[in-house]
Design an enzyme around this catalytic site. Sequence first.
Site, short mmCIF file in Angstrom:
data_model
loop_
_atom_site.label_atom_id
_atom_site.label_comp_id
_atom_site.label_asym_id
_atom_site.label_seq_id
_atom_site.Cartn_x
_atom_site.Cartn_y
_atom_site.Cartn_z
N CYS A 122 20.32 -24.07 -12.01
CA CYS A 122 19.29 -24.98 -12.53
C CYS A 122 19.78 -25.78 -13.74
O CYS A 122 19.17 -26.77 -14.11
CB CYS A 122 18.04 -24.19 -12.89
SG CYS A 122 17.42 -23.20 -11.53
N HIS A 258 13.72 -28.12 -17.67
CA HIS A 258 13.82 -27.66 -16.27
C HIS A 258 12.44 -27.24 -15.80
O HIS A 258 11.70 -26.55 -16.50
CB HIS A 258 14.81 -26.50 -16.18
CG HIS A 258 14.79 -25.81 -14.86
ND1 HIS A 258 14.78 -26.50 -13.67
CD2 HIS A 258 14.75 -24.49 -14.54
CE1 HIS A 258 14.75 -25.63 -12.67
NE2 HIS A 258 14.72 -24.40 -13.16
N ASN A 289 10.02 -25.88 -7.93
CA ASN A 289 11.26 -25.73 -8.70
C ASN A 289 12.44 -26.15 -7.84
O ASN A 289 12.81 -25.45 -6.90
CB ASN A 289 11.39 -24.26 -9.14
CG ASN A 289 12.67 -23.97 -9.89
OD1 ASN A 289 13.63 -24.74 -9.85
ND2 ASN A 289 12.71 -22.84 -10.57
O1 UT7 Z 1 14.69 -21.82 -12.09
C1 UT7 Z 1 15.43 -20.74 -12.59
C2 UT7 Z 1 14.72 -20.05 -13.68
N1 UT7 Z 1 13.57 -19.39 -13.15
C3 UT7 Z 1 12.53 -19.14 -13.92
O2 UT7 Z 1 12.53 -19.50 -15.08
C4 UT7 Z 1 11.37 -18.36 -13.34
C5 UT7 Z 1 10.85 -17.40 -14.35
N2 UT7 Z 1 9.81 -16.52 -13.89
C6 UT7 Z 1 8.57 -16.91 -13.51
O3 UT7 Z 1 8.29 -18.08 -13.38
C7 UT7 Z 1 7.52 -15.84 -13.38
O4 UT7 Z 1 8.07 -14.59 -13.73
C8 UT7 Z 1 6.85 -15.72 -11.97
C9 UT7 Z 1 5.96 -16.94 -11.73
C10 UT7 Z 1 7.93 -15.63 -10.92
C11 UT7 Z 1 5.97 -14.48 -11.91
O5 UT7 Z 1 5.01 -14.51 -12.95
P1 UT7 Z 1 4.84 -13.25 -13.92
O6 UT7 Z 1 3.74 -13.59 -14.84
O7 UT7 Z 1 6.16 -12.94 -14.52
O8 UT7 Z 1 4.35 -12.13 -12.91
P2 UT7 Z 1 4.91 -10.64 -12.74
O9 UT7 Z 1 6.13 -10.63 -11.91
O10 UT7 Z 1 4.93 -9.95 -14.05
O11 UT7 Z 1 3.72 -10.00 -11.89
C12 UT7 Z 1 2.39 -9.88 -12.39
C13 UT7 Z 1 1.49 -9.30 -11.34
C14 UT7 Z 1 2.00 -8.01 -10.73
O12 UT7 Z 1 0.85 -7.20 -10.44
P3 UT7 Z 1 0.39 -6.03 -11.43
O13 UT7 Z 1 1.57 -5.11 -11.54
O14 UT7 Z 1 0.04 -6.70 -12.72
O15 UT7 Z 1 -0.79 -5.45 -10.71
C15 UT7 Z 1 2.65 -8.43 -9.44
O16 UT7 Z 1 2.63 -7.43 -8.46
O17 UT7 Z 1 1.37 -10.21 -10.24
C16 UT7 Z 1 1.76 -9.57 -9.02
N3 UT7 Z 1 2.49 -10.54 -8.21
C17 UT7 Z 1 1.89 -11.41 -7.37
N4 UT7 Z 1 0.60 -11.56 -7.02
C18 UT7 Z 1 0.32 -12.54 -6.14
C19 UT7 Z 1 3.81 -10.82 -8.22
N5 UT7 Z 1 4.08 -11.83 -7.39
C20 UT7 Z 1 2.92 -12.21 -6.85
C21 UT7 Z 1 2.56 -13.23 -5.94
N6 UT7 Z 1 1.25 -13.36 -5.62
N7 UT7 Z 1 3.46 -14.05 -5.41
#
Ligand code: UT7
Length: 333
Positions: A122, A258, A289
Amino acid sequence: MPILNTTIGAPHAAILGIGGFRPSRVIPNADVVEAIDSSDEWIQQRSGIKQRRWATPEETVQVMSVGAARKALERSGMDAQQIDVVVVATVTHLLQTPAIATAIAHELGTDKAAAFDISAACAGFCHGVSLAADMVRAGSAGHVLVIGVERLSDLTDVSDRGTAFIFADGAGAAVVGPSQTPGIGPVVWGSDGEKFDLIRQREDWRDVIAADEPATPHLVMQGNPVFRWASFAMAKVGQEALDRAGLSVDDLDCFVPHQANMRIIDAMARSMKLPSTVRIARDIAEQGNTSAASIPLALERMIEDGEAKSGDTALFVAFGAGLAYAAQVVIVP
Ligand code: UT7
């Protein structure tokens, strides 16, 4: 010992024109949620993404690149034959060799331009802009075409909750050439290989080849650690790029980070204390993205929407797999 001749380049370099290619398939959140047991609401809240674009089979890495490059050339008033070097930043050209840059240079009709690919995920486009500015200033090239292009849909597992709703396809290009005034500030770049596994191709090609069942390798991401790292560390990198350009946030017109996650964009803007007058790129909502293509596509949209105008000061901050990052201040062409 003989004294060698050396080159002397232009006093300064600048981006002369920007162009983008957005593939034709528009994929709303509704189309990806079922396979990952998610919802439109969750995706919008957590990432800001409403829809993304995926390429058709015909919209190859080369086709998208040439489309973006032709626009950038036209907008900079340049002919392909004036391009000395083509640099393509991509991680989704699925042929180990040769570099796709050579085919792109040929299709554009450059006159035997040097052409090579770089792999900085990226952050690739910002790496390319920095290399291009250095070439122009050192005299190894007159004009350089920098392209960021991805077909991430080829390597996305549509059933992977961590990536299926994020990754998208597209291309963005910039022509970098000589300038009487500085148009590209000093780069602040680096990497943190300790975090190598946080975003990666899951399967090594050798494992793919050795497997009994043929399977496409996929990109996987430990989203939350990347999220925390980016929100915290990348604002500092952006600030350093401003410092190195001798500017403050008050001198800034546009912030073009980005397009990874709307919450990261907001966290960086807050952390850098950007004044409310700074226009912020939010192309991710419509585009997803697109990795190396995200910054040129986002800047192109700001120019087309009248949010960025020629002569504006813009800050690029890019980060991704590696983890690799790069930031610089540029003057909008
Ligand atoms: O381009 C290269 C660089 N990339 C980035 O910078 C991406 C960086 N990361 C992100 O954008 C975020 O981490 C995500 C959007 C991918 C995820 O968001 P998050 O706030 O970090 O969510 P998380 O992984 O901490 O998950 C939170 C909750 C979890 O449930 P509990 O444990 O709180 O009950 C996950 O199981 O959301 C749940 N979850 C989902 N729910 C619905 C994880 N993925 C999903 C999903 N749909 N797709």
